[in-house]
Scaffold this active site. Structure first.
Site, PDB file in Angstrom:
ATOM      1  N   TYR A  78      31.361  17.665 -86.350  1.00 15.12           N
ATOM      2  CA  TYR A  78      29.936  17.364 -86.544  1.00 15.12           C
ATOM      3  C   TYR A  78      29.222  17.399 -85.208  1.00 15.12           C
ATOM      4  O   TYR A  78      29.756  16.909 -84.195  1.00 15.12           O
ATOM      5  CB  TYR A  78      29.768  15.968 -87.153  1.00 15.12           C
ATOM      6  CG  TYR A  78      28.315  15.523 -87.234  1.00 15.12           C
ATOM      7  CD1 TYR A  78      27.564  15.757 -88.375  1.00 15.12           C
ATOM      8  CD2 TYR A  78      27.696  14.874 -86.161  1.00 15.12           C
ATOM      9  CE1 TYR A  78      26.229  15.382 -88.453  1.00 15.12           C
ATOM     10  CE2 TYR A  78      26.364  14.499 -86.225  1.00 15.12           C
ATOM     11  CZ  TYR A  78      25.639  14.745 -87.371  1.00 15.12           C
ATOM     12  OH  TYR A  78      24.321  14.382 -87.448  1.00 15.12           O
ATOM     13  N   GLU A  90      20.961  19.955 -86.735  1.00 16.78           N
ATOM     14  CA  GLU A  90      22.220  19.323 -87.166  1.00 16.78           C
ATOM     15  C   GLU A  90      23.177  20.382 -87.701  1.00 16.78           C
ATOM     16  O   GLU A  90      22.806  21.175 -88.570  1.00 16.78           O
ATOM     17  CB  GLU A  90      21.933  18.289 -88.267  1.00 16.78           C
ATOM     18  CG  GLU A  90      23.184  17.528 -88.695  1.00 16.78           C
ATOM     19  CD  GLU A  90      22.895  16.524 -89.808  1.00 16.78           C
ATOM     20  OE1 GLU A  90      22.383  16.919 -90.868  1.00 16.78           O
ATOM     21  OE2 GLU A  90      23.184  15.327 -89.593  1.00 16.78           O
TER      22      GLU A  90
END
Ligand code: GDP
Ligand code: MN
Length: 392
Positions: A109, A200
């Protein structure tokens, strides 16, 4: 402003970030053509909606062979996709992204956002990619590393390396460290140049053939900077946005819908916040945040009334305007004219303070609308009157 995954990947690729090969389709036949051109045996068909959590909602399908691509595209295009971010109604899928399948070794992530507290751009990175990052943050916050980047200096090479090592890509393959650091630099450059408020990548994946790839991409732009990104504005998908918020932004009004019953029309964001607080203090709930800005003309007031009352929950409107540069009597005339023009059905409580406030009182009283359009003295009285009005 938000954009779709395929659009975000297109932008990130221009900055040198590695993304899977693929293209977007609005029908199954087109999806098959794209899959053919990609050549491989495995493709992934991904619903393009602004909300995340598509995987869990059935909007991301790994497809082996062209028949599977066609089948999955048929299922996904036109479906009402419900995820934890769409609300119970879901969002209709108009297009799918068809991409080459990846041999995923590890899902990581990473994201970038503006951190107001430290006045920096912060990188969040975690080895726990793919799943809900909110859950990781809540249960195992130590698994999220933060690297703060001073925007006046920019991302320094050692910081990009820190992120790569923080993601432990060296434990999978030491050769992945440099490409990962380079990818972070690409993300940072895109973030700054495009005036983003969020980038993101979840998941960022390491592949069997030793590559690091942005498998998903979310990009959000700072609305205040859109005026210098015409190409980004063109990517806007109105079907994905709240219709009322779109109308407000076209009229240059800042409007955010909330769940209460007292509509608010205020000039200035700070005053709008204060107004909402006071409504709550008197036991009411604001139906919206609305900042009409410095120019409360009749036209803008009428548009604001229309927007506020398009929400069926609104039972009363509280107008709170401070006349600094604008004169209160001019605003009052605008309110009376707009009130009559759109034939408002809900009572309006007006509080005007500042230049020519007394004249404004005369204008409102002179309109002779009784309790339907009343002037209150002071914000506390105004909030009290508004809360009382919805109880009648
Ligand atoms: P989201 O659920 O809306 O965040 O959509 P994502 O793009 O993150 O996809 C969800 C999940 O689908 C990912 O975490 C992956 O596990 C999986 N996925 C997406 N693309 C591929 C792919 O090319 N190959 C494989 N094996 N899995 C994929
Ligand atoms: Mn994702």
């Amino acid at each position: 402003m938000k954009i779709h995954e395929y659009q975000a990947k297109h932008i990130l690729a221009k900055y040198g970030a590695s993304v899977p090969r693929g293209d977007v389709a609005d029908n199954p036949a087109q999806a098959v053509e794209i899959a053919k051109s990609l050549g491989g045996e495995v493709c992934v068909v991904k619903a393009q909606i602004h909300a995340g959590g598509r995987g869990k909602g059935g909007g991301v399908k790994v497809s082996k062979g062209l028949d599977a691509v066609e089948e999955n595209a048929k299922t996904i295009i036109g479906m009402q996709l419900v995820t934890h971010q769409t609300g119970p109604v879901g969002q209709k899928v108009k297009r799918v992204l068809v991409e080459e399948g990846m041999d995923i070794v590890k899902e990581l992530y990473c994201s970038l956002l503006v951190d107001r507290g430290s006045q920096t751009i912060v990188f969040l990175a975690s080895t726990e990619g793919g799943m809900d990052i909110e859950e990781v943050a809540a249960k195992t916050p130590e698994k999220i590393i933060k690297i703060f980047v001073d925007p006046t200096i920019g991302l320094r090479p050692y910081q990009a390396m820190q992120i790569a090592y923080g993601l432990k890509v060296d434990e999978v393959n030491p050769k992945l460290v440099r490409p990962t650091a380079n990818l972070m630099t690409s993300l940072y450059n895109a973030f700054i140049s495009e005036d983003c408020s969020l980038v993101e990548i979840n998941p960022l994946v390491l592949t069997g053939d030793a590559r690091v790839i942005a498998l998903d991409a979310k990009m959000t732009f700072d609305d205040s900077a859109l005026f210098r990104h015409n190409d980004v504005v063109e990517l806007r998908d109105f079907d994905e946005e709240d219709a009322t918020e779109v109308e407000a932004s076209q009229a240059d009004l800042s409007y955010i819908k909330l769940d209460g019953s007292i509509g608010c029309m205020v000039n200035g964001a700070g005053l709008a916040m204060g107004t909402m607080d006071i409504i709550k203090e008197f036991g009411g709930e604001p139906a919206n945040f609305l900042d009409v800005g410095g120019t409360a003309t009749q036209e803008r007031v009428a548009t604001a009334f229309r927007i506020i009352t398009s929400d069926p929950n609104v039972k009363c409107i509280l107008v709170n305007i401070f006349g600094g540069i604008v004169r209160c009597d001019v605003v009052a005339e605008g309110i009376v004219a707009a009130f009559k023009q759109i034939n408002l059905q809900v009572p309006v409580v007006v509080r005007l303070a500042g230049t020519n406030a007394e004249k404004a009182h005369e204008v409102i009283a002179g309109a002779g609308m009784g309790d339907k359009l009343q002037m209150a003295e002071g914000l506390r009285n105004a909030a009290e009157a508004a809360v009382a009005a919805i109880k009648n």
